[in-house]
Design a protein around this motif. Structure first.
Motif, PDB file in Angstrom:
ATOM      1  N   GLU A  79       0.883  -1.379   0.154  1.00 56.53           N
ATOM      2  CA  GLU A  79       0.037  -0.046  -0.069  1.00 56.53           C
ATOM      3  C   GLU A  79       0.891   1.170   0.109  1.00 56.53           C
ATOM      4  OE1 GLU A  79      -3.250   2.499  -0.469  1.00 56.53           O
ATOM      5  OE2 GLU A  79      -3.072   0.225  -0.675  1.00 56.53           O
ATOM      6  N   ALA A  80       1.820   1.036   0.929  1.00 59.58           N
ATOM      7  CA  ALA A  80       2.886   2.493   0.723  1.00 59.58           C
ATOM      8  C   ALA A  80       3.438   2.658  -0.587  1.00 59.58           C
ATOM      9  CB  ALA A  80       3.963   2.270   1.748  1.00 59.58           C
ATOM     10  N   LEU A  81       3.599   1.536  -1.327  1.00 59.57           N
ATOM     11  CA  LEU A  81       4.257   1.635  -2.771  1.00 59.57           C
ATOM     12  C   LEU A  81       3.263   2.186  -3.630  1.00 59.57           C
ATOM     13  CD1 LEU A  81       6.117  -1.511  -3.157  1.00 59.57           C
ATOM     14  CD2 LEU A  81       7.145   0.558  -2.850  1.00 59.57           C
ATOM     15  N   ARG A  82       1.924   1.673  -3.438  1.00 58.39           N
ATOM     16  CA  ARG A  82       0.976   2.099  -4.555  1.00 58.39           C
ATOM     17  C   ARG A  82       0.734   3.750  -4.024  1.00 58.39           C
ATOM     18  NH1 ARG A  82      -1.492  -2.607  -2.337  1.00 58.39           N
ATOM     19  NH2 ARG A  82      -1.427  -4.275  -4.070  1.00 58.39           N
ATOM     20  N   GLN A  83       0.577   4.150  -2.662  1.00 60.87           N
ATOM     21  CA  GLN A  83       0.422   5.632  -2.470  1.00 60.87           C
ATOM     22  C   GLN A  83       1.515   6.289  -3.347  1.00 60.87           C
ATOM     23  OE1 GLN A  83       0.096   5.761   1.802  1.00 60.87           O
ATOM     24  NE2 GLN A  83      -1.941   4.727   1.790  1.00 60.87           N
ATOM     25  N   GLU A  84       2.861   5.871  -2.988  1.00 64.26           N
ATOM     26  CA  GLU A  84       3.849   6.675  -3.852  1.00 64.26           C
ATOM     27  C   GLU A  84       3.789   6.795  -5.188  1.00 64.26           C
ATOM     28  OE1 GLU A  84       7.084   9.024  -4.617  1.00 64.26           O
ATOM     29  OE2 GLU A  84       6.190   8.674  -2.759  1.00 64.26           O
ATOM     30  N   ALA A  85       3.445   5.587  -6.062  1.00 62.88           N
ATOM     31  CA  ALA A  85       3.077   5.380  -7.208  1.00 62.88           C
ATOM     32  C   ALA A  85       2.056   6.339  -7.787  1.00 62.88           C
ATOM     33  CB  ALA A  85       2.922   4.161  -7.726  1.00 62.88           C
TER      34      ALA A  85
END
Length: 104
Positions: A79-85
């Motif tokens: 989820e942290a990766l998705r938010q950054e993306a």
């Protein structure tokens, strides 16, 4: 695909399995995991330079696997990766501010 690798690494972290290579990496710790990420990333570059699609596919899977282990080890969620993306979607790159990459 990456989500499956990540979930498998997370499962191994939470439910160790004897003889598991993933658990071997977790047991050896961050330095070993980082070493493997670096090795595999280098092998991706070499495969691409060698113009070998089979080798590139193999090595890309290896680097994605080791990245998933690293993320789980460091507690980074998908989820942290998705938010950054999501923060990058539609942004225009400022190419003038980037350093040139030397090619040999």
């Amino acid at each position: 695909m990456f989500e499956e690798l990540y979930q498998e690494a997370l499962n191994r972290k939470q439910n160790p399995k004897e003889g598991s290579y993933t658990n071997y990496l977790f047991d050896k710790g961050l330095d070993k995991i980082l070493k493997k990420v670096g090795e595999e990333a280098t092998e991706v570059v070499i495969a691409a330079k060698n113009d070998s699609l089979d080798e590139l596919i193999l090595e890309t899977n290896d680097v994605l696997y080791h990245l998933s282990v690293l993320l789980v080890e460091k507690g980074v969620t998908l989820e942290a990766l998705r938010q950054e993306a999501a923060t990058r979607v539609g942004k225009q790159s400022r190419l003038a501010e980037r350093k040139e990459i030397d090619t040999y």
